[in-house]
Design a protein around this motif. Structure first.
Motif, PDB file in Angstrom:
ATOM      1  N   GLY A  90     -10.641  -3.709   7.361  1.00 29.64           N
ATOM      2  CA  GLY A  90      -9.603  -4.367   6.475  1.00 29.64           C
ATOM      3  C   GLY A  90      -9.064  -3.272   5.332  1.00 29.64           C
ATOM      4  O   GLY A  90      -9.320  -2.090   5.289  1.00 29.64           O
ATOM      5  N   THR A  91      -7.922  -3.868   4.553  1.00 27.19           N
ATOM      6  CA  THR A  91      -7.340  -3.226   3.771  1.00 27.19           C
ATOM      7  C   THR A  91      -7.432  -3.855   2.234  1.00 27.19           C
ATOM      8  O   THR A  91      -7.031  -5.076   2.328  1.00 27.19           O
ATOM      9  N   GLN A  92      -7.773  -3.300   1.384  1.00 26.96           N
ATOM     10  CA  GLN A  92      -7.828  -3.893  -0.057  1.00 26.96           C
ATOM     11  C   GLN A  92      -6.651  -4.139  -0.668  1.00 26.96           C
ATOM     12  O   GLN A  92      -5.864  -3.281  -0.824  1.00 26.96           O
ATOM     13  N   VAL A  93      -6.026  -5.729  -0.815  1.00 24.02           N
ATOM     14  CA  VAL A  93      -5.365  -5.647  -1.820  1.00 24.02           C
ATOM     15  C   VAL A  93      -5.719  -6.475  -3.249  1.00 24.02           C
ATOM     16  O   VAL A  93      -6.529  -7.436  -2.954  1.00 24.02           O
ATOM     17  N   THR A  94      -5.433  -5.611  -4.171  1.00 24.32           N
ATOM     18  CA  THR A  94      -5.797  -6.329  -5.643  1.00 24.32           C
ATOM     19  C   THR A  94      -4.534  -6.570  -6.480  1.00 24.32           C
ATOM     20  O   THR A  94      -3.726  -5.924  -6.606  1.00 24.32           O
TER      21      THR A  94
ATOM     22  N   THR B 144      -5.970 -11.556  -4.175  1.00 25.67           N
ATOM     23  CA  THR B 144      -6.782 -10.307  -4.274  1.00 25.67           C
ATOM     24  C   THR B 144      -8.175 -10.465  -3.200  1.00 25.67           C
ATOM     25  O   THR B 144      -8.734 -11.597  -2.940  1.00 25.67           O
ATOM     26  N   ALA B 145      -8.023  -9.738  -2.057  1.00 25.65           N
ATOM     27  CA  ALA B 145      -8.905  -9.780  -1.121  1.00 25.65           C
ATOM     28  C   ALA B 145      -8.773  -8.504  -0.049  1.00 25.65           C
ATOM     29  O   ALA B 145      -7.859  -7.771  -0.479  1.00 25.65           O
ATOM     30  N   VAL B 146      -9.884  -8.276   0.653  1.00 24.84           N
ATOM     31  CA  VAL B 146      -9.614  -7.419   1.902  1.00 24.84           C
ATOM     32  C   VAL B 146      -8.647  -8.095   2.925  1.00 24.84           C
ATOM     33  O   VAL B 146      -9.287  -9.285   3.340  1.00 24.84           O
TER      34      VAL B 146
END
Length: 124
Positions: free
Chosen positions: A117-121, A90-92
C-alpha cells in the motif's frame, strides 16, 4: 504478477491527490483492478474498481463523485484520482488485481494479487 502503489503523501482537507499502481505481467490488460484502503484500527474497505477495458467503473458510496479510477493498459497502470479529501480518507491505499470479472467488487476474496500500500494522510 507484482503490483506497486505509489503517490501517497500528506495533504490538507479539500486537496486532491493522485495514486498510481504499476503492474508487472504481460496480461495486465485482462485483469480487473480494484483499489482498497485500510485506516488504523479498521477493516480494509473497497474504494473503487475498473474492468479490464476501462469501460465500467465501480465506487464505494462514500467515494462517488470525489474519486475517479482509470487505467492505461499500454503503460500497465491503474490510477486513482482523489479530490475534496477529508481527514476520514486517511488510510493506506492498496491496489489489487483479479483474473476474472468480480461478481462482488467490494469483496477482497475476488482479487488474486495485491500490492503494497501507499499511505495517504489528510490533515484537517
Amino acid at each position: 504478477v507484482q503490483l506497486q502503489a505509489s503517490g501517497g503523501g500528506l495533504v490538507q482537507a479539500g486537496d486532491s491527490l493522485g495514486l498510481s499502481c504499476a503492474i508487472s505481467g504481460r496480461t495486465f490488460s485482462s485483469y480487473s483492478m480494484g483499489w482498497f484502503r485500510q485506516a488504523p484500527g479498521k477493516e480494509r474497505e473497497f474504494v473503487a474498481g475498473i474492468t479490464w477495458s476501462g469501460g465500467s467503473t465501480y465506487y464505494a458510496e462514500s467515494m462517488k463523485g470525489r474519486f475517479t479510477v482509470s487505467r492505461d493498459n499500454a503503460k500497465n497502470t491503474v490510477n486513482l484520482r482523489m479530490s475534496s479529501l477529508k481527514p476520514e480518507d486517511t488510510a493506506v491505499y492498496f491496489c489489487a488485481a483479479s483474473r476474472s470479472l468480480p461478481r462482488w467488487w467490494s469483496s477482497q476474496g475476488e482479487y488474486d494479487y495485491w500490492g503494497r500500500g501507499t499511505q495517504v494522510t489528510v490533515s484537517s
